[in-house]
Design an enzyme around this catalytic site. Sequence first.
Site, PDB file in Angstrom:
ATOM      1  N   HIS A  22       0.832  -1.209   0.000  1.00 27.52           N
ATOM      2  CA  HIS A  22       0.000   0.000   0.000  1.00 27.52           C
ATOM      3  C   HIS A  22       0.868   1.261   0.000  1.00 27.52           C
ATOM      4  O   HIS A  22       0.674   2.165  -0.825  1.00 27.52           O
ATOM      5  CB  HIS A  22      -0.905  -0.012   1.238  1.00 27.52           C
ATOM      6  N   GLU A  23       1.823   1.307   0.925  1.00 26.65           N
ATOM      7  CA  GLU A  23       2.658   2.503   1.023  1.00 26.65           C
ATOM      8  C   GLU A  23       3.571   2.647  -0.193  1.00 26.65           C
ATOM      9  O   GLU A  23       3.893   3.772  -0.605  1.00 26.65           O
ATOM     10  CB  GLU A  23       3.484   2.462   2.310  1.00 26.65           C
ATOM     11  N   HIS A  26       1.800   4.736  -2.791  1.00 22.63           N
ATOM     12  CA  HIS A  26       1.946   6.185  -2.580  1.00 22.63           C
ATOM     13  C   HIS A  26       3.354   6.646  -2.984  1.00 22.63           C
ATOM     14  O   HIS A  26       3.517   7.666  -3.667  1.00 22.63           O
ATOM     15  CB  HIS A  26       1.716   6.524  -1.100  1.00 22.63           C
TER      16      HIS A  26
END
Length: 445
Positions: A22-23, A26
Amino acid sequence: MNPFFGSVFWLLVTLGVLVTFHEFGHYWVARRCGVKVLRFSVGFGRAVWRRIGRDGTEYQVAMIPLGGYVKMLDAREGEVDPALREVEFTSKSVWKRIAIVVAGPGFNLVFAVAALWLMFMLGRPDAAPVVTATPGSMAAQAGIQAGDRLLRVDGEPVTTMSDAMDDVATALLGREPLPLVVRGRDGRQRDVVLPLQELPAGRSIDQYFDSLGLKLGPLPAIAGQVMPDQPAGRAGMRVGDVLVAVNGTPLADFEAFAKAVKEAAPKSPQLDITVRRDGQLLHLPVLARWESLEGSPKQWSVGVGAERAVRRYGPARALRAALQATWDSTRQTFTMIGKMVSGQASTRNLSGVIGIAQVANQSAQMGLPWFLNFLALVSLSLAILNLLPIPVLDGGHLLYYLIELVKGSPVSERTQMIGQYIGLVLLFTLMGLAFYNDIHRTLLS
């Protein structure tokens, strides 16, 4: 492994994989949009491992493994060197900021599809959708009989027990009549309707299943798996043979076959197993073995397993199945959220860290395909949760940027600050409720 330590270990594996992915979403999109990333952290709090990359980004693993974050150069958090203004987050167009925010949930969605794709290529062993009904239960009163095979649930064909129960669980949330098509032991198809509208509102899924009384039934007496180097395989048994009798004792289902082998072999390992193949009865002389299979305690065995349902596809078909499964799970999740918001479904259905840890351990023990399926579902849930319009989550930031697109200027800092407090209250309320549900379920189990 001890269930407690196993649950903790597989929870850490699950969060480590999904939070990192997920990170990284980003991080990757921010870099592509020209934003300077100061820190990439898996976990919160004090760092237990840290290094500085060639790009100047600080990479770390922190002590509290319940999340992570990507810290970017942001003028809202302090003065920015004029020389670095072009790589600062708020200097980018609103569309780039939207792309950076959406990237995290987007990568979780990609991960879910990829995990399901690999699962379908490996093949997930599952039980055949053969059911029975608890005496006196709703399913029994509706006409479900022991040994019925589910063919369709609410008009959709099902091939495995898990698929069937997922569809039933979705229907239970709506508490509307659920049509089934079943095939009985006599080979005849029947239409059965489960009157789910009679279930009381506000109960958890587990309570609804208890009231429904629909369970995995006695599997048919069919050789679903025949190990070629084991006694039955050497005697000529084939997958699909109908198991008729052991030493003349007739068999009603596969459980009766296993019991007959267990009782007859200690008297004489030489067994006469009668099977039906292509309409003909065959007598197979099978010499049972006293052995341990796959680390289990020693027992009498002939190397025959019950009928199993395995969905295994080639790459192209597996991708289509993964996309369909992702869409179905997304639809079911939003249906549940909508029903909980409207009060039609109980908030007892929420699970927290404890529940996730327990299911992580259980799925890991069932093998890689099941664990991949679990990872995909959690990853998809993280994507959906993060896109909810709650300040402090990605969806809250996305909401601010969409408002900015409409009004032509950023949302005021005061409004954002108020939103942050509201978001924190909502988030901690949800977390507390989920934690309470986990504890309540644990104490009742």
